[in-house]
Scaffold this motif. Sequence first.
Motif, PDB file in Angstrom:
ATOM      1  N   GLN A  57       0.047  -7.421  -0.910  1.00 12.91           N
ATOM      2  CA  GLN A  57       0.134  -6.489   0.197  1.00 12.91           C
ATOM      3  C   GLN A  57       0.030  -7.241   1.518  1.00 12.91           C
ATOM      4  O   GLN A  57      -0.755  -8.186   1.646  1.00 12.91           O
TER       5      GLN A  57
ATOM      6  N   LEU B 195      -2.441  -4.778   6.881  1.00 10.55           N
ATOM      7  CA  LEU B 195      -2.000  -3.501   7.419  1.00 10.55           C
ATOM      8  C   LEU B 195      -1.712  -3.580   8.911  1.00 10.55           C
ATOM      9  O   LEU B 195      -0.721  -3.018   9.404  1.00 10.55           O
TER      10      LEU B 195
ATOM     11  N   TYR C  70      -4.139   4.242   0.464  1.00 11.95           N
ATOM     12  CA  TYR C  70      -3.684   3.900   1.809  1.00 11.95           C
ATOM     13  C   TYR C  70      -4.770   4.221   2.837  1.00 11.95           C
ATOM     14  O   TYR C  70      -5.043   3.424   3.751  1.00 11.95           O
TER      15      TYR C  70
ATOM     16  N   ARG D 191      -7.295   1.575   2.986  1.00 13.76           N
ATOM     17  CA  ARG D 191      -6.843   0.415   3.762  1.00 13.76           C
ATOM     18  C   ARG D 191      -6.962   0.686   5.263  1.00 13.76           C
ATOM     19  O   ARG D 191      -7.346  -0.199   6.032  1.00 13.76           O
TER      20      ARG D 191
END
Length: 257
Positions: free
Chosen positions: A23, A26, A55, A58
């Motif tokens: 990932q 963010l 999500y 995060r």
Amino acid sequence: MTQREKGRLYLVPAPLDFGCETQAPLQDALPLGTLQTAAGITHWICENAKSARAYLKRIDAVAPLAAPLQAQNIQELPREVHKKGDHAGQFDARPLLAAALEGHDVGLLSEAGMPAVADPGSSVARAAHDLGLTVVPLSGPVSLLLALAASGLNGQNFAFVGYLPQDAGERQARIRELEALALKSGQTQLFIETPYRNAALLQALIQTLQHNTRLAVARGLTLATANVRSETVKSWRAAKPQPTTDERLPAVFAIGR
């Protein structure tokens, strides 16, 4: 009830790394303002509650949530919306927005990218307008536009045509139909596929398209492993070894002059 007393519908983009092994940070994929706005929302409409919570977790690491994960009000779009889509206006999403009529801001999420663009959600935005709610799209990654911008193909005239048929014969016919349109009009044709079918679609494109047609494939956009390749089909065919795609990475395909 006045417009000011109603909540707003926020279209909250998600990172493009859904389903990927790694990932991206963010804050590298989305503006801080988007993450802060999302952190203040406690009512959600999404495709999948589990991935929505992941999500939000995060987001919480960057901008603390206004309410704990357990206290977030999360509604899923019906299964038929996922299977058949909601772009034709047949699904009435107004009941999902009851919280907004009570004064709560509501966030709309898809699994990756901007909701309602190549994903379900347009019915929710449409319902919000019908209910007199303010619809606010937040800034974030949209894979189709990122791929188009990087492809070198016509960005003044383009169309997103969704998924191509899975049947080999029907897929070949559709590829030829889209190619004829692209070559005649100059309109770039964009489409996507489920990641594990990307390799089969790429091979079908290489085998079916005319040698001077330009084919672009954008893979893993916004990830450290992102790759965009845009060449004539003749060059794709000449590549040794034959090009493949990682079945875990989402990809956007584009053809044009």
